[in-house]
Design an enzyme around this catalytic site. Structure first.
Site, short mmCIF file in Angstrom:
data_model
loop_
_atom_site.label_atom_id
_atom_site.label_comp_id
_atom_site.label_asym_id
_atom_site.label_seq_id
_atom_site.Cartn_x
_atom_site.Cartn_y
_atom_site.Cartn_z
N VAL A 63 0.93 -1.34 0.06
CA VAL A 63 -0.05 0.00 0.04
C VAL A 63 0.83 1.22 -0.11
O VAL A 63 0.67 2.15 -0.84
CB VAL A 63 -0.98 0.01 1.30
N TRP B 49 2.59 1.43 -3.51
CA TRP B 49 1.76 1.86 -4.65
C TRP B 49 1.30 3.25 -4.48
O TRP B 49 1.01 4.10 -5.38
CB TRP B 49 0.39 1.04 -4.54
N HIS B 50 1.34 3.92 -3.26
CA HIS B 50 0.86 5.15 -2.97
C HIS B 50 1.87 6.22 -3.32
O HIS B 50 1.51 7.46 -3.45
CB HIS B 50 0.32 5.67 -1.54
N GLY B 51 3.15 5.71 -3.53
CA GLY B 51 4.16 6.69 -3.91
C GLY B 51 5.57 6.26 -3.40
O GLY B 51 6.52 6.67 -3.99
#
Length: 364
Positions: free
Chosen positions: A324, A327-329
């Protein structure tokens, strides 16, 4: 009264929505309802063609080619039927979004930063959809793979209501519901549409009021007012921020969720009000339901989940939050955020296990 400009996400999607995306969503609705009325059997392909055309229009031929290339690579790797290889491919494709040379090349394709960011956000969400399809392909028997063909992957990846920002719908759920042919009622669909528009308009008005009157994000961007505020005031600001985040996603997920209903699909439940939550676990289960289902099905359970040993459970949960965060950066603050959420979930589940021991229950 001027609005608080510091919440980038809200300002960004509202601007894009007013300019083009809402019009394209309206076009999707028209194509969907006409295909349901006239050619129900070919509805997935009508919506696939429309989604591809909308992608081409917004992101240009090069942006369209990037998404098509990601889908083709993911499908090709899935042919080996190895989950680990599929995940490796997905992570490599996701990592290309953070290579400086690739970023600069993609920026040159567009006149504005907003157009580049639209491609960035869209491709990152499409990566999850490609991963979902590929893993389902790996896990299904050869006899079931007719429903996991490349055209079905394109119908799933280019499904427009969820195209830019979600919500996430796992491939098997999408495929089964899209294949299901049911009685079409114009009157029923019209009533669903009217009620849904009224609800979303109410949420949008509430979010705009909060943006114009409360200035939550502007306060957070300046250290001086935060340093002089009391702990009660800081707590109130934190609560106000998460409440705005909740209302924001009622709008951002409410619009595509309404279109999913109009297409005869069941959207993931909308976020649960944060004021009703008292645990990290419930927050993850009921805020972004689509993302939670993805994480549980494709990471947590395959890694052993709660059915494995204590160490296995810790590892499964850690890998889930690590993905997570990445994936968010993958910025440092996101790793801290993921670690704190992982710690919160572990403490809660550990406390539940301790309290379930009969001796402890007797003491209580």
């Amino acid at each position: 009264m001027p609005q608080d400009p510091m919440d980038f996400e809200w300002s960004y999607w509202i601007e894009w929505g007013r300019e083009r995306i809402l019009w394209l969503l309206a076009g999707h609705l028209l194509v969907s309802q006409m295909s349901r009325l006239l050619v129900e059997k070919y509805k997935p392909w009508c919506l696939m063609v429309y989604g591809m055309a909308a992608c081409w229009l917004l992101l240009g031929i090069k942006g369209f080619a990037v998404i098509l290339l990601h889908a083709a690579i993911s499908f090709a790797v899935a042919q080996f039927q190895l989950s680990l290889l599929t995940w490796l491919c997905s992570l490599i494709l996701l990592s290309t979004l953070r290579i400086p040379a690739v970023e600069e090349t993609k920026r040159k394709w567009y006149d504005t930063e907003n157009e580049y960011y639209l491609l960035l956000f869209t491709v990152s969400v499409r990566c999850l959809f490609c991963t979902s399809f590929s893993l389902e392909y790996c896990w299904h028997a050869p006899a079931q793979r007719s429903s996991h063909s490349f055209p079905w992957m394109l119908a799933y990846v280019f499904y427009y209501p969820t195209f830019h920002n979600g919500p996430l719908l796992n491939f098997d759920d999408f495929s089964k519901q899209m294949r299901r042919q049911e009685a079409f009622s114009v009157k029923t669909n019209l009533s669903i549409l009217i009620v849904g528009i009224i609800r979303i308009f109410f949420w949008w008005c509430l979010a705009e009021l909060m943006i114009h009157l409360m200035y939550i994000h502007a306060l957070y961007s300046s250290a001086l007012p935060l340093e002089s505020a009391s702990y009660w005031a800081l707590g109130g600001l934190a609560l106000a921020q998460v409440l705005f985040f909740y209302v924001k996603y009622l709008v951002l997920y409410g619009v595509p969720g309404l279109l999913l209903q109009m297409d005869g699909l069941k959207p993931p439940a909308l976020p649960c009000c944060v004021s009703l939550m008292h645990s990290f676990t419930k927050m993850w289960r009921s805020f972004d339901v689509g993302l939670h289902r993805f994480l549980v099905r494709y990471i947590y359970v395959p890694m052993g989940g709660s059915q494995s040993s204590l160490l296995g459970t810790l590892l499964s949960t850690a890998l889930t939050f690590a993905f997570v965060s990445y994936w968010h950066g993958g910025q440092s603050y996101l790793w801290y955020w993921g670690a704190l959420n992982w710690l919160g979930v572990i403490v809660e589940n550990g406390t539940k296990r301790i309290l379930s021991i009969s001796l402890i229950q007797d003491l209580i």
